[in-house]
Design a protein around this motif. Structure first.
Motif, PDB file in Angstrom:
ATOM      1  N   LEU A   1      10.884 -12.612  10.062  1.00 43.52           N
ATOM      2  CA  LEU A   1      10.343 -11.247  10.047  1.00 43.52           C
ATOM      3  C   LEU A   1      11.226 -10.314  10.874  1.00 43.52           C
ATOM      4  CD1 LEU A   1       8.200  -9.103   9.522  1.00 43.52           C
ATOM      5  CD2 LEU A   1       6.848 -10.039  11.378  1.00 43.52           C
ATOM      6  N   THR A   2      11.612 -10.765  12.088  1.00 41.45           N
ATOM      7  CA  THR A   2      12.432  -9.887  12.925  1.00 41.45           C
ATOM      8  C   THR A   2      13.827  -9.724  12.319  1.00 41.45           C
ATOM      9  OG1 THR A   2      12.837 -11.822  14.310  1.00 41.45           O
ATOM     10  CG2 THR A   2      11.253 -10.219  15.113  1.00 41.45           C
ATOM     11  N   ASN A   3      14.300 -10.758  11.605  1.00 39.26           N
ATOM     12  CA  ASN A   3      15.573 -10.636  10.896  1.00 39.26           C
ATOM     13  C   ASN A   3      15.501  -9.490   9.873  1.00 39.26           C
ATOM     14  OD1 ASN A   3      16.920 -12.369   8.124  1.00 39.26           O
ATOM     15  ND2 ASN A   3      18.137 -11.261   9.618  1.00 39.26           N
ATOM     16  N   CYS A   4      14.401  -9.474   9.100  1.00 34.35           N
ATOM     17  CA  CYS A   4      14.238  -8.423   8.086  1.00 34.35           C
ATOM     18  C   CYS A   4      14.096  -7.058   8.747  1.00 34.35           C
ATOM     19  CB  CYS A   4      13.030  -8.710   7.208  1.00 34.35           C
ATOM     20  SG  CYS A   4      13.259 -10.161   6.195  1.00 34.35           S
TER      21      CYS A   4
ATOM     22  N   ALA B   1       7.453  -9.989   6.087  1.00 35.83           N
ATOM     23  CA  ALA B   1       8.902 -10.000   5.906  1.00 35.83           C
ATOM     24  C   ALA B   1       9.253  -9.739   4.445  1.00 35.83           C
ATOM     25  CB  ALA B   1       9.481 -11.334   6.368  1.00 35.83           C
ATOM     26  N   LEU B   2       8.473 -10.356   3.539  1.00 33.44           N
ATOM     27  CA  LEU B   2       8.710 -10.153   2.108  1.00 33.44           C
ATOM     28  C   LEU B   2       8.464  -8.700   1.716  1.00 33.44           C
ATOM     29  CD1 LEU B   2       7.240 -13.036  -0.070  1.00 33.44           C
ATOM     30  CD2 LEU B   2       9.567 -12.177  -0.027  1.00 33.44           C
ATOM     31  N   LEU B   3       7.471  -8.067   2.370  1.00 34.32           N
ATOM     32  CA  LEU B   3       7.197  -6.661   2.065  1.00 34.32           C
ATOM     33  C   LEU B   3       8.391  -5.798   2.470  1.00 34.32           C
ATOM     34  CD1 LEU B   3       3.495  -5.941   3.054  1.00 34.32           C
ATOM     35  CD2 LEU B   3       4.483  -6.140   0.788  1.00 34.32           C
ATOM     36  N   ILE B   4       9.001  -6.141   3.627  1.00 29.99           N
ATOM     37  CA  ILE B   4      10.132  -5.343   4.100  1.00 29.99           C
ATOM     38  C   ILE B   4      11.365  -5.596   3.227  1.00 29.99           C
ATOM     39  CG2 ILE B   4      11.684  -4.926   6.046  1.00 29.99           C
ATOM     40  CD1 ILE B   4       9.389  -5.858   7.857  1.00 29.99           C
TER      41      ILE B   4
ATOM     42  N   THR C   1      22.763  -9.272   7.151  1.00 30.30           N
ATOM     43  CA  THR C   1      21.718  -8.884   6.197  1.00 30.30           C
ATOM     44  C   THR C   1      20.366  -9.410   6.669  1.00 30.30           C
ATOM     45  OG1 THR C   1      21.937 -10.900   4.930  1.00 30.30           O
ATOM     46  CG2 THR C   1      23.212  -9.012   4.169  1.00 30.30           C
ATOM     47  N   GLY C   2      19.344  -8.947   5.982  1.00 29.74           N
ATOM     48  CA  GLY C   2      18.014  -9.480   6.218  1.00 29.74           C
ATOM     49  C   GLY C   2      17.562 -10.199   4.964  1.00 29.74           C
TER      50      GLY C   2
ATOM     51  N   PRO D   1       1.975  -8.710  -5.316  1.00 31.13           N
ATOM     52  CA  PRO D   1       3.181  -9.519  -5.127  1.00 31.13           C
ATOM     53  C   PRO D   1       2.919 -10.705  -4.208  1.00 31.13           C
ATOM     54  CG  PRO D   1       3.319  -7.481  -3.889  1.00 31.13           C
ATOM     55  CD  PRO D   1       2.096  -7.384  -4.730  1.00 31.13           C
ATOM     56  N   GLU D   2       3.858 -11.654  -4.220  1.00 30.37           N
ATOM     57  CA  GLU D   2       3.766 -12.864  -3.397  1.00 30.37           C
ATOM     58  C   GLU D   2       3.473 -12.526  -1.936  1.00 30.37           C
ATOM     59  OE1 GLU D   2       3.702 -15.965  -3.984  1.00 30.37           O
ATOM     60  OE2 GLU D   2       4.138 -16.815  -2.012  1.00 30.37           O
TER      61      GLU D   2
END
Lengths: 326, 323
Positions: free
Chosen positions: A77-80, A137-140, A236-237, B297-298
């Protein structure tokens, strides 16, 4: 003379981890085609430091007799976040770094709040919060991407004076600023005490809740630092579930190799840092001996299995069979 | 609770409130689903959901036994994948292998369970650590076996029949298998010595040991059962998708734990009923299906899974306050 014996006994796990690392790194470098050059050290350091941050995070929670299965996901998450925030002018990037570290701390604090004040089991709680962090994280970053302040990234992953890896210096700074003050503070001692004998710590009036909460929050901070460095290395994230779970898993391996007791109350983040570096070196050993990279996951899994099984030697000391069941 | 002024049927009074709430949530979800999409309440769609739920149900059965013991099994994902891959691999060996595909897959899962069980029961390593490690080792084995690619072996006709066929017209075989396993689980947990021992160990392993229960053997057996059930679900899933794939198990660990916890089984062990787990499995499956109908979404699914587990645990799974 007595004092020394106690000190030695207390630091035995850390010293063993250092010895394992020194041995493994010697074998690694001796067989590396390039030998001991500053580039080899830098690459090894950069890979090891990522895991070392996560292992430190895991140690903080494990000494309270808990476990944090969300450290890898906090890192992802913090990576993203870092790939979106640590950009622009130096000032913006600086504020971005602070925001990323704060986000990591917040994740850890949330874990701590639920586990301590919600009185839930750390295992299931952190599995669940890990899923939440991964979802965020996926949202970001639905797709890998983003960028990072390149001057800063290169400075943090490069070499100081052309010799010493900067990432190791950063790791040492985090150890000195987070672990050393915490483990010597009242809250830190309370965290240790609640890990080894919660009842006794409570009866002695130690601030166990504050200690445990701080441990979880600082664990989030360390995992956040790991995520930040991951961004510095990759530019990258990426919201990768596989890498998040792998870091969580390896953090446990590193903690065990670093002499931190999984039952809580014993261990040092410095030991875990060396455990992490040793684990990385062992994992990379396959490459210098020309094994196929395919064998690496199996090899790392087996190291973890063997490391945790070694803890079973304690059973030989058990005199009363009822002590099997804690 | 025992208020004589309000007459309640005996089964309602005895039931765990968590199970009742789970069933109530199922009704609410069905209602929301039917409002959202007219095709939701049709028999065809619901039977399809039941088929999907069956895979989760079989896994959750094993997960529940482990949680009843007060342990946790995190090796579910790769036990499943190994079962599926080894089943398909056996099928490639010819007619004999094809006939033995499903048993061979289950046997591989039981082997993982045996390692877990030995580590937990005899070496006294925390279950979470052992199962995490055996999951990693299994993953490593499978990566070496497949060379990192999706394996080419296809599922056998028998696996496909078990997963997608219909022996009784209208009822998917997978649901039938879950019904059989569920019945065995209910009888096993309620009536057998094994079941009593599982509950006993979950409440206090010391006390169970002192009462003469071979606690270590029971714990090991439970992990073998859990590994076997995960692998069995894996072979079925391979039949459903007609082949095995690398990450097929990853999406089942969290839902399985969620289903068991939603069904009112205490995460601390020793308390829970299989009826609750059935409700939990159906609840989780319906939730997933509504979320996918809404095209969430996932990311949203992950967050909701996490939130649901934490909220349910805060309601039922709290440990007693300090002293």
């Amino acid at each position: 003379m007595r004092e020394w014996r106690y000190l030695l006994a207390e630091q035995r796990g850390t010293l063993v981890a250092m010895a394992i690392f020194a041995l493994m790194f010697t074998i690694y470098v001796a067989n590396h085609p390039a030998g001991l050059t500053s580039n080899v050290v830098q690459t090894a350091a950069n890979k090891g430091v990522l895991l070392a941050f996560v292992a430190m995070a895991q140690t903080l929670v494990v000494i309270t007799a808990g476990i944090d299965l969300s450290v890898g996901m906090i890192m992802v998450l913090t990576n993203c976040l870092a790939s979106a925030l640590v950009v622009g002018t130096p000032l913006q990037a600086g504020l971005g770094v602070i925001a990323v570290l704060a986000a990591g701390t917040l994740c850890g604090a949330l874990n701590g709040t639920i586990v301590i004040y919600g009185r839930l089991q750390p295992i299931v709680t952190t599995i669940a919060t890990g899923a939440i962090y991964f979802g965020l994280a996926l949202l970001i970053r639905p797709f890998p991407g983003g960028s990072v302040h390149e001057v800063l990234a290169d400075a943090m992953t490069g070499k100081i004076g052309g010799v010493f890896p900067a990432s190791i210096a950063a790791l040492a700074a985090v150890v000195a600023l987070v672990w050393v003050p915490f483990s010597r503070s009242l809250a830190g001692r309370a965290a240790f005490a609640s890990g080894s004998a919660e009842q006794a710590a409570y009866m002695s009036g130690l601030p166990i809740r504050r200690g445990r909460f701080l441990a979880y929050a600082l664990a989030g901070l360390c995992a956040g630092a790991g995520g930040l460095f991951l961004t510095f290395f990759t530019y990258t994230g990426e919201a990768a579930q596989v890498s998040g779970s792998a870091y969580t898993l390896f953090s446990i391996a590193a903690v065990v190799l670093g002499g931190v007791s999984l039952y809580g109350g014993r261990g040092s983040a410095i030991g875990a840092v060396f455990g992490a570096l040793a684990f990385r070196t062992i994992g990379d050993m396959l490459f210098v001996f020309d094994f196929d990279a395919l064998w690496q996951p199996l090899f790392q899994g087996l190291i973890l299995m063997v490391a945790v099984s070694l803890g079973a030697f304690g059973l030989l000391r058990v005199r009363n069979r009822l002590d099997w069941f804690r | 609770m025992a208020n004589p002024a309000i007459p309640m049927p005996a089964f309602l009074r005895r039931a765990d409130p968590a199970v009742l709430i789970a069933f109530a949530c199922i009704l609410v979800l069905l209602l929301i689903g039917s409002i959202y999409s007219p095709g939701f309440l049709t028999a065809k769609y619901l039977l399809q959901q039941l088929k999907v739920a069956s895979f989760l149900g079989i896994i959750a059965t094993g997960t529940m036994i482990i949680i009843l013991l007060g342990h946790i099994d995190l090796s579910v994902p790769w036990a499943m994948t190994m079962g599926a891959m080894m089943g398909c691999a056996a099928a490639a060996l010819g007619p004999v292998g094809s006939a033995l595909a499903v048993p061979f897959g289950i046997l591989c899962g039981m082997a993982i369970g045996l390692v877990n069980g030995l580590g937990v029961a005899y070496l006294r390593i925390p279950s979470m650590i052992v199962t995490l490690a055996s999951n990693a080792v299994t993953q490593g084995l499978m990566v070496v076996y497949t060379g990192g690619y999706a394996p080419q072996d296809a599922a056998t006709p028998a696996m496909r029949f078990l997963a997608t066929g219909e022996t009784i017209p209208g009822l998917p075989n997978a649901a039938l298998i879950w019904a059989v396993i569920g019945t065995l689980a209910i009888l096993g947990l309620r009536r057998s010595v094994f079941g009593r021992a599982v509950f006993g160990i979950g409440n206090s392993e010391r006390a169970a040991y002192m009462s003469g229960v071979g606690t270590r053997r029971i714990v090991m057996l439970a992990f073998v059962v859990s590994g076997g059930l995960s692998a069995f679900a894996g072979t079925l899933l391979a039949g459903y998708a007609s082949k095995a794939s690398q990450s097929m198990g990853d999406t089942y660990l969290l839902p399985a734990i969620a289903a068991v916890v939603l069904g009112g089984t205490s995460i601390l062990g020793g308390r829970g009923s299989y009826v609750g787990t059935i409700a939990g499995v159906i609840l989780v499956t319906l939730l997933q299906s509504i979320l996918s109908v809404m095209q969430l979404p996932e990311a949203g699914r992950q967050i909701i899974h996490g939130l649901v587990i934490i909220v349910m645990l805060l309601l039922y799974g709290r440990t007693p306050a300090a002293r």
